[in-house]
Motif scaffolding. Structure first.
Motif, mmCIF file in Angstrom:
data_model
loop_
_atom_site.group_PDB
_atom_site.id
_atom_site.type_symbol
_atom_site.label_atom_id
_atom_site.label_comp_id
_atom_site.label_asym_id
_atom_site.label_seq_id
_atom_site.Cartn_x
_atom_site.Cartn_y
_atom_site.Cartn_z
ATOM 1 N N TYR A 10 36.286 40.355 47.731
ATOM 2 C CA TYR A 10 35.190 40.968 48.489
ATOM 3 C C TYR A 10 35.627 41.374 49.894
ATOM 4 C CZ TYR A 10 31.624 39.927 44.968
ATOM 5 O OH TYR A 10 30.875 39.917 43.827
ATOM 6 N N GLN A 11 36.666 40.694 50.428
ATOM 7 C CA GLN A 11 37.129 41.016 51.784
ATOM 8 C C GLN A 11 37.867 42.358 51.819
ATOM 9 O OE1 GLN A 11 36.369 38.558 54.050
ATOM 10 N NE2 GLN A 11 35.653 37.218 52.415
ATOM 11 N N HIS A 12 38.577 42.666 50.733
ATOM 12 C CA HIS A 12 39.486 43.814 50.764
ATOM 13 C C HIS A 12 39.307 44.752 49.564
ATOM 14 C CE1 HIS A 12 41.607 40.394 52.824
ATOM 15 N NE2 HIS A 12 41.560 41.300 53.793
ATOM 16 N N PRO A 13 38.125 45.365 49.455
ATOM 17 C CA PRO A 13 37.892 46.254 48.305
ATOM 18 C C PRO A 13 38.839 47.454 48.272
ATOM 19 C CG PRO A 13 36.129 46.461 49.931
ATOM 20 C CD PRO A 13 36.967 45.301 50.356
ATOM 21 N N ASN A 14 39.339 47.885 49.443
ATOM 22 C CA ASN A 14 40.245 49.040 49.447
ATOM 23 C C ASN A 14 41.665 48.637 49.075
ATOM 24 O OD1 ASN A 14 38.167 50.782 50.305
ATOM 25 N ND2 ASN A 14 38.445 50.075 52.410
ATOM 26 N N ARG A 15 42.075 47.461 49.538
ATOM 27 C CA ARG A 15 43.445 47.012 49.271
ATOM 28 C C ARG A 15 43.581 46.428 47.868
ATOM 29 N NH1 ARG A 15 45.604 42.353 52.231
ATOM 30 N NH2 ARG A 15 44.208 42.905 53.937
ATOM 31 N N VAL A 16 42.560 45.724 47.404
ATOM 32 C CA VAL A 16 42.628 45.083 46.074
ATOM 33 C C VAL A 16 41.451 45.548 45.204
ATOM 34 C CG1 VAL A 16 43.015 42.899 44.873
ATOM 35 C CG2 VAL A 16 43.514 43.066 47.327
ATOM 36 N N PRO A 17 41.485 46.834 44.789
ATOM 37 C CA PRO A 17 40.346 47.348 44.014
ATOM 38 C C PRO A 17 40.310 46.810 42.581
ATOM 39 C CG PRO A 17 42.029 49.043 44.247
ATOM 40 C CD PRO A 17 42.487 47.881 45.079
ATOM 41 N N ILE A 18 41.471 46.370 42.077
ATOM 42 C CA ILE A 18 41.526 45.886 40.688
ATOM 43 C C ILE A 18 41.993 44.432 40.687
ATOM 44 C CG2 ILE A 18 42.579 46.218 38.403
ATOM 45 C CD1 ILE A 18 42.771 49.185 39.039
ATOM 46 N N PRO A 19 41.207 43.529 40.104
ATOM 47 C CA PRO A 19 41.597 42.113 40.078
ATOM 48 C C PRO A 19 42.910 41.900 39.317
ATOM 49 C CG PRO A 19 39.296 42.396 39.426
ATOM 50 C CD PRO A 19 39.893 43.762 39.469
ATOM 51 N N ASP A 20 43.493 40.738 39.507
ATOM 52 C CA ASP A 20 44.790 40.431 38.894
ATOM 53 C C ASP A 20 44.588 39.952 37.447
ATOM 54 O OD1 ASP A 20 47.329 39.742 38.228
ATOM 55 O OD2 ASP A 20 47.743 38.633 40.080
ATOM 56 N N PHE A 21 44.369 40.911 36.554
ATOM 57 C CA PHE A 21 44.126 40.551 35.155
ATOM 58 C C PHE A 21 45.376 39.988 34.487
ATOM 59 C CE2 PHE A 21 40.864 43.837 35.957
ATOM 60 C CZ PHE A 21 39.750 43.059 35.689
ATOM 61 N N LYS A 22 46.544 40.393 34.991
ATOM 62 C CA LYS A 22 47.785 39.873 34.401
ATOM 63 C C LYS A 22 47.848 38.358 34.581
ATOM 64 C CE LYS A 22 52.814 40.041 34.900
ATOM 65 N NZ LYS A 22 52.954 39.439 33.580
ATOM 66 N N ASP A 23 47.639 37.917 35.813
ATOM 67 C CA ASP A 23 47.684 36.490 36.118
ATOM 68 C C ASP A 23 46.638 35.735 35.286
ATOM 69 O OD1 ASP A 23 48.577 34.257 37.421
ATOM 70 O OD2 ASP A 23 47.371 34.585 39.234
ATOM 71 N N TYR A 24 45.450 36.339 35.177
ATOM 72 C CA TYR A 24 44.333 35.715 34.460
ATOM 73 C C TYR A 24 44.665 35.524 32.974
ATOM 74 C CZ TYR A 24 39.591 35.392 32.474
ATOM 75 O OH TYR A 24 38.471 35.011 31.783
#
Ligand SMILES: *Cc1c(COP(=O)(O)O)cnc(C)c1O
Length: 386
Positions: A234-248
């Motif tokens: 939520y802090q960085h929607p521009n820098r991290v628009p896609i969650p880390d699905f690989k890690d998940y």
């Protein structure tokens, strides 16, 4: 600080407040999910409809091939309308009413995630009346905490959800005596906005223990469903628009011991849709107080309740100003003191008429809107249609 990119000219024609969904980002997010899940055999992903049931959003998600995770009859109807096949619909919830169960039975949905014995009895009875067999998974309460807000943890013994682990075997035995029930799986869901993979690892360990116990009793489930809960930045929607699905997905692949032929189901909500949505609101007034200034906007907690309900943080940008930043409390028009989107935040200087984007609002935003104060419900627009 980089801002999001928005079609401002188009926005100027629209009645504020409204939700804006970046469909291209949604498609990229879905592609990332599909790519990462496909690396692991037997992984099946459902979308938790309660995060956002906007018809265009649902259609885009269905086109990507995800199944639907529903928590009400209304959500089953919305999913069917959006074209999700019933064979990909799962239905959870502690309080399923008769018409909702019948709707699931009549449509032959993939699975009921059952949360108590009384519920199981009713499903058996209603299935009998229809000459059907209901496929069920038991939702177990794994007593695993999640490092998230107390109002959105669901997997602790104190929460209302699921069946206690110590009752698992007796519930399965009881289900075996019911003619119109077929037990096909186990279901879990420990909470939401989880960013610490250790929480999911703890769930995996618990499931491994339970599967070992089942094995001793020669019980093998067709599928395991681990729910959703993956968080977003939520802090960085521009820098991290896609969650880390690989890690998940890698975490589950590494830590959860699936039995041969078993499928692993996921029910992701927030991680799919949060970052593609913004609530666009117009500045009405700047009110200067003794120690601070308020930016009064035309959106309120009736449009986006997360800050009032969970003290949730949403990044806010003035998307029509490049003037030097000033500090504001951004507040809505509703007659409640909790109608505040943010306190002491820096925004490019705001004037009446400026448009603000309240970011990361695609999940649990539009769908939770209410008409308190007789307000109109916000519209939702996608980048495809603007
Ligand atoms: C809410 C919910 C989800 C989705 O949770 P997210 O945190 O949005 O991923 C999945 N499964 C069940 C049973 C739920 O209630």
């Amino acid at each position: 600080m980089a801002k999001g990119v928005f079609p401002i000219n188009k926005f100027q024609q629209l009645q504020t407040p409204f939700y804006y969904y970046d469909t291209e980002l949604l498609r990229k997010t879905l592609q990332a999910i599909n790519t990462e899940a496909a690396k692991h055999e037997g992984f099946v992903v459902h979308y938790a409809v309660k995060a956002n049931a906007n018809p265009q959003i649902l259609r885009t998600i269905r086109q990507a091939g995800l199944g639907a995770d529903c928590v009400s009859g209304g959500e089953i109807e919305a999913s069917l309308r959006a074209g999700f096949p019933a064979t990909k619909i799962v239905y959870a919830g502690v309080g399923k009413s008769d018409w909702e169960i019948n709707l699931g039975l009549d449509n032959d949905i993939f699975c009921f995630n059952v949360e108590s014995i009384p519920e199981l009895e009713v499903i058996n009875e209603l299935a009998a009346q229809r000459g059907k067999t209901a496929r069920v998974a038991f939702r177990l309460n794994p007593n695993v905490g999640a490092h998230t807000h107390a109002n959105i943890t669901t997997g602790l013994a104190e929460n209302k959800f699921g069946i206690a682990m110590r009752d698992m075997l007796s519930v399965i035995e009881e289900a075996k005596t019911m003619q119109h029930i077929k037990v096909v799986g186990l279901h879990f869901h420990i909470g939401s906005q989880i960013l610490d993979m250790g929480d999911f690892e703890a769930l995996c360990n618990r499931i491994n223990e339970l599967q070992n116990l089942l094995e001793q009793h020669r019980i093998v489930m067709e599928h395991i469903n681990v729910g959703g809960g993956l968080g977003v930045d939520y802090q960085h929607p521009n820098r991290v628009p896609i969650p880390d699905f690989k890690d998940y997905f890698d975490t589950y692949a590494k830590k959860l011991k699936l039995r041969p032929g078993q499928t692993l189901h996921f029910e992701l909500g927030r991680a799919v849709v949060a970052q593609c949505g913004s609530l666009i609101t117009r500045t009405l007034y700047i009110k200067k107080g003794a120690t601070k200034q308020f930016c009064i906007v035309d959106a309120g907690f009736t449009d986006l309740i997360r800050p009032a309900l969970y003290q949730a943080y949403h990044k806010i940008e003035n998307i029509t100003s490049e003037e030097t930043a000033q500090s504001y409390d951004v507040v809505g028009p509703i007659c409640e003191s909790t109608d505040v989107f943010a306190k002491h935040i820096d925004l490019n200087a705001c004037r009446r008429g400026d448009l603000l984007a309240i970011r990361s609002a695609g999940a649990y935003g539009e769908i939770m809107a209410s008409q308190y104060n007789c307000r109109r419900l916000p519209q939702g627009y996608t980048s495809d249609e603007l």
